[in-house]
Design an enzyme around this catalytic site. Structure first.
Site: not given
Lengths: 403, 356, 356, 403
Positions: D136, D138-139, D171, D253, D386
């Site tokens: 993935q 993404y981040s 990952s 996910e 959060e």
């Protein structure tokens, strides 16, 4: 006035201690021994007995109820070491300080700092003698924790102000002689439009209505002001200085609400001793319920830390010559622990700890229930826990707001 | 919430409407002002029974609708939301004891009356201020009961007591040898100590060895259903309040610290609802009742404790006043938390049931 | 923090500067990379001893400075902030045992060496993975010790072991009859199991019946001082991070939910500091040591647990990486929490001391 | 495809069950019995044994590793009842599903919804056969929870994009064949400037660097893209649709991270059974430490509620035909309980539960420690607690932001 003890201080101390002991022996009525100050309760004043009155007058005469306040206004004029001696000797003799209330805890210290000479002469001596009861005109129905948002308006009428508006949460408003209030004198500026003034509760146009709380008690009032005339000489400080003076007063309030001493007094008997009365014990006197025992220990450990924290805050403030940053946590931690204790007390007593009225419950059981309920207010008033958290985060930790 | 069938939805909606329109908290204020030890409005209870609510778990042959505990829980939850004072839960618990343990005669005698509201019944087990079904001293000899029961819910006005004695559960009619002492608790509802002094007692012979615990599990779950309604009501009221109240020129609901606290409470409330509905469904299915009932009451205790405290805190000063309703929930909450098992009692029981 | 005298302030400042400049966490990374079971830098410890830190509680006549536990705690706190690995705490605890229970000869033999750093010592009490001084099997007969000790801190490299046997504390020199098995815990420090098989043992005859508990209380408080430094470091690092990190175009420190969480942790940290300093002061004053030491370690356990977890959470992903230091504190935290008394052990002890 | 069982469904069901049993008997190697999927661990792929390979190929052939995916792309084409039968029979036989990973959990379902026919034909079948590993993208280092703030840029070069930038928390990036990524195709609009594309990990310019975690494992990578050519046909959906598609994938996910099933698998043996091995027990087999026992019960009660909540979320979603509002709490509650369990496990085992390496610790003890540390990430990734709180407060509770 000496703040440090001189070399021959110990001798002076002993002499003073003897003086206090003699005063107590001469003036403290035996029948009041080991009874608290009947006037201190949130329930409001009960009638004074002749003995109570005599004791109040005797202490008030000396100024020892407000021991460190200046002598010229009726205080004791004592240094801190001497004040501690008075406290110690009163405690030893089972005597209480008959002088108290908001005048002593909040208003007096503030007026000594900001008041004019005339105002101090007029208002401080009756406080030292316990003759006049003060109440606080701060909160308003639509302001909540946002105190500066107050609407009560004092219109300048030349020689006097004309006050209109409503206050709420006026502690003991129904029994008070006078009120120290923050009011709006200028609608154009939120903070600088606020002034601090003194209002006689028997002025025409002042009306109080007690508020019944969930505990069933009515220690607070709604207070309505309708065209109330307040003489100009009742303004404390300058017009527009009310927010500064008002906040200073709140610091005195906070110190009093959170101070280890007063919290400890609120706490009463140790939980473990109460638990031993209500719950099964083993042969060695330990509590048979290990879970309850663990919970009580968990509470008492944190309570021990809190007392140490309160003491440390005082030590640090003294050493630094300013307010210690941990002072900011005292109210939050102390009130939360107090609530936790009240809940534990219910757990210890089971349904017997939830009594509302009736002979099947002891006075102490009934008082605990009212105290449990009333105690829910401690994290709301005097700056709620949420406000305390904001203060800690922003002022102490420097976590600034999003711009 | 659980997925309901049509009957259940109708029942729930009816209860919701009635509670909201006919039995808001203002009705309990009237009861409280009356100051009667019975502390409920008998006319209101008659109406509830007419609507069939007293017979939800009672078989049709005995005048009930046999809708089951999930259905009973739905009604009780709605009544809990408005703090409706009534002997509905007490009577339902007592009826379950008769259904589980009663003879055909006992069932025929009592169930129709309980279903119709003609009679009110309640369960009396504990003999001290703490729930402890393992230490019962009350005994019956020659059909006469002797003993004391403490803090019995809805005792005033009850026609029938289902009473735990050393050797099992008994039916005792109100009358000779039964005397009540009012115990006014902080919720200002109907509680009394009862002294049995030679009162006529008739045993519930059926139901096997686990009868008492089976009935207590039903008491736990139905009480948890009332608590669920209370928690939901406090949560909803608090959320509404936060959305309306302005401080520092900002609606309270926009403060992130309060948003996150409400998110936490929302999650806890979801857990509580799952546990309570799980308990009700377990009784209806007959599987894993003891464990499910323990979980239901334990979660109800935990979450209502939290929410009832936070409800006050988040309302600020106004929540501290008697004029406002939220304090009523707090006071009732602690009484229910302390009934039929405190949190630590229930954790002990859960461990025992799970054999550790 | 506690109000210090001039000597203490100097000592604290010296330790702070040294830890920051000479012993940052990067130094521990080097030790870890070395992979030695001893897991500390012997040269660094020699320097620490030269600065007088190993002799802070040791009387002047035996080569120490006799500054007391408060002073020792100040140094240990500073070293805890940077996770400095050293046998300083272990040696100080062992020295306290000799001071309290040793003969003049034992003192004269060991204290000067411990103060100068020439010898390293450690305390060995527990025989299982859990702290339990009431179940000790190790025994001494004819001056020979037999038994096993588990998870002994700073065992590798120690010259002297202060060992709890059934009938008291003994001094055992490393050598014949002493064998170590490395136990590599998550903190990757120096721990070993020790088997004593006929090792020469010399009893500490002084100190009275409470010697073992008195020494353990010193271990608890000094360990709590290390934990205090760790908690303070995690708190400070986290606060800095929140003030720098931007998300959703906003500095994290400006989110109210995080502000309130930090306010909570700040209050907890204040409580922890009060408790730890209270424990140190109690030892120096000699009053209420057992109770104060129990409170100190209990609060240290509670608060460091919280802060070490929140430190990771508030750092987000970066805190999960080995490259970043905050995880090291978490791992060390749990080892110290589990040493010399878990929270529930300490609560039990507090209740016992308070006679309930 | 029937979603409701027909009247004669039970007969069909039985027939299908027999088919599955026969398939297992014919294909599942005895030596793999009761062993988990060796490829599923976060540690990355271990080498496949011949038996593991055979089992993967047999299941992949049938499509039963992705049982409800359409048959035409290599899925099982089963309805939910049938899929449950496969799961049940696998479990009974001690067999595992050898098909897994991000392709199955997240990417496949998303591509089935948004991909072109060609893309589905190309990418879905290898996922169903467990042949291709996806990661993935993404981040990014400076985005954190603020995913939409991504900077990796894909420049339009006519027939291809030229991608430059850096991803992190990829990952299994070091073992992956392909990457599904969100990248910026338009710098002028934060959300609408994002596109979803597929990148071969062996394209020149792709470089991965494993990140060592506090648990000592390296399940994630930093991934650097330097002038990486991505063919236009690897764009999923429209240019600028990446935020929508990317968020949809995150829903998959989240479901996988929080689903009761997978959480329950993560949990392993019951705490009380572990405690019985490590701690003293009474004669009746109960735990001798009442405090520990109380804590375990406290955990297990809330864990029971969580499993009920997870089931309820599924039931409600099904009944409402949309996502139930309590789905929003699953990740938050499940991950928090998981962390709490890991901490309790340490308490149960004492220092024996904090082993890092060495023969004195069992494999299960060492794994628990790594799991405890790695588990701290569960409240951070996949939308931190959060972020979940923000979502619940704003979307579910309607507590809007200050304007």
């Amino acid at each position: 006035m000496a703040t440090q003890l001189e070399p021959d201080a110990r001798a002076d101390e002993n002499a003073f201690r003897t003086e206090v002991q003699e005063f107590i022996a001469a003036n403290f009525p035996e029948e009041l021994k080991n009874r608290g100050n009947a006037l201190a309760g949130v329930e409001g004043p009960s009638k004074e007995t002749p003995a109570q009155k005599a004791w109040r007058e005797a202490v008030g005469e000396r100024g020892w109820g407000t021991p460190t306040w200046p002598k010229q206004y009726g205080g004791g004029g004592l240094n801190k070491a001497e004040a501690r001696i008075v406290e110690q000797e009163f405690a030893k003799a089972g005597a209480y300080n008959p002088i108290g209330g908001m005048g002593v805890m909040m208003f007096g210290p503030t007026l000594l700092e900001y008041g004019s000479e005339e105002q101090k002469q007029e208002h401080i001596p009756p406080i030292c003698r316990g003759e006049i009861r003060w109440c606080q005109g701060y909160s308003e129905p639509n302001a909540g924790s946002d105190l500066a948002n107050l609407q009560t308006f004092a219109e300048d009428k030349g020689d006097h102000y004309l006050v209109n508006g409503q206050k709420t949460w006026t502690s003991g408003g129904q029994w008070a002689d006078k009120c120290f209030a923050i009011v709006r004198t200028d609608k154009s500026d939120k903070h600088k439009g606020i002034s601090f003034m003194l209002i006689d509760m028997d002025t025409p146009g002042v009306e109080v209505r007690p508020i019944t709380m969930i505990s069933g008690m009515s220690p607070f009032c709604e207070t309505f002001f309708t065209d109330v005339k307040v003489p100009k000489e009742n303004l404390v400080g300058e017009e527009g200085q009310g927010w500064t003076i008002g906040k200073r007063l709140l610091q005195h309030e906070r110190t009093n609400l959170s101070g280890g001493g007063s919290m400890a007094r609120m706490m009463g008997a140790s939980l473990s001793n109460i638990a031993k009365k209500y719950c099964e014990t083993n042969e060695d006197g330990s509590l048979a319920d290990p879970i309850l025992r663990d919970k009580i220990a968990n509470f008492e450990i944190r309570w021990s830390s809190f007392l140490l924290t309160a003491r440390r805050a005082v030590d640090e403030s003294k050493a630094q010559g300013g307010v210690s940053e941990i002072s900011s946590v005292l109210k939050k931690v102390g009130t939360t622990l107090g609530q936790e204790r009240a809940e534990l007390l219910i757990e210890i007593r089971g349904l017997q700890g939830l009594g509302w009225e009736g002979d099947e419950f002891s006075d102490s059981e009934l008082e605990s229930v009212r105290g449990w309920l009333f105690g829910k207010a401690t994290t709301i008033y005097g700056g709620s826990t949420e406000i305390q958290n904001n203060i800690i985060a922003k002022r102490v930790l420097g976590m600034l707001d999003h711009q | 919430m659980a997925v309901l069938n049509e009957e259940q939805e109708m029942l729930r909606d009816m209860a919701r409407d009635w509670a909201k329109n006919e039995s808001p908290v203002a009705e309990f204020r009237k009861v409280r002002a009356g100051g009667e030890p019975q502390a409920y409005n008998a006319d209101a209870y008659a109406t509830m029974a007419q609507m069939g609510w007293a017979g939800v778990i009672i078989p049709e042959e005995h005048g009930g609708s046999d809708f089951g505990f999930m259905s009973a829980g739905l009604v009780i939850e709605e009544l809990g939301k408005t703090l409706t004072a009534s002997p509905l839960i007490a009577t339902t618990i007592a009826a379950s004891a008769i259904i589980l343990g009663g003879s055909d005669e006992q069932k025929a005698k009592w169930l129709p009356k309980l279903a119709s509201g003609e009679a009110v019944a309640t369960l009396a087990v504990d003999e001290s201020a703490r729930h402890d079904p393992s230490s019962i001293e009350t005994s019956v000899s020659g059909g006469k009961m002797t003993g004391k029961k403490a803090f019995v819910h809805e005792a005033h006005g009850a026609d029938l007591f289902v009473v735990a004695a050393k050797d099992g559960l008994y039916l005792v009619e109100n009358g000779d040898g039964v005397s009540l002492t009012t115990r006014k608790l902080t919720d200002q509802r109907n509680h009394a100590d009862i002294a049995f002094d030679g009162a006529a007692a008739e045993k519930l012979e059926g139901g096997g060895d686990s009868l008492l615990e089976d009935v207590l599990d039903r008491a736990r779950v139905l009480t948890a259903a009332e608590m669920l309604g209370m928690a939901q009501a406090v949560f909803d009221t608090t959320l509404d309040y936060l959305k309306q109240r302005v401080q520092f020129s900002q609606v309270l609901a926009t403060f992130q610290a309060l948003q996150h606290r409400m998110a936490d409470l929302f999650a806890d409330l979801a857990q509580m609802r799952s546990a309570v509905e799980g308990g009700l469904q377990a009784i209806d299915s007959g599987f894993g009742v003891a464990q499910a009932a323990t979980v239901a009451k334990a979660e109800a205790n935990r979450v209502l404790h939290l929410i009832s405290n936070q409800g006050i805190q988040l309302h600020g000063g106004i929540g501290m006043t008697d004029e406002y309703d939220v304090g009523f929930y707090l006071k009732r909450a602690r009484v229910l938390e302390s009934s039929w098992g405190s949190s630590s009692y229930l954790r002990d029981r859960f461990a025992r049931l799970s054999k550790y």
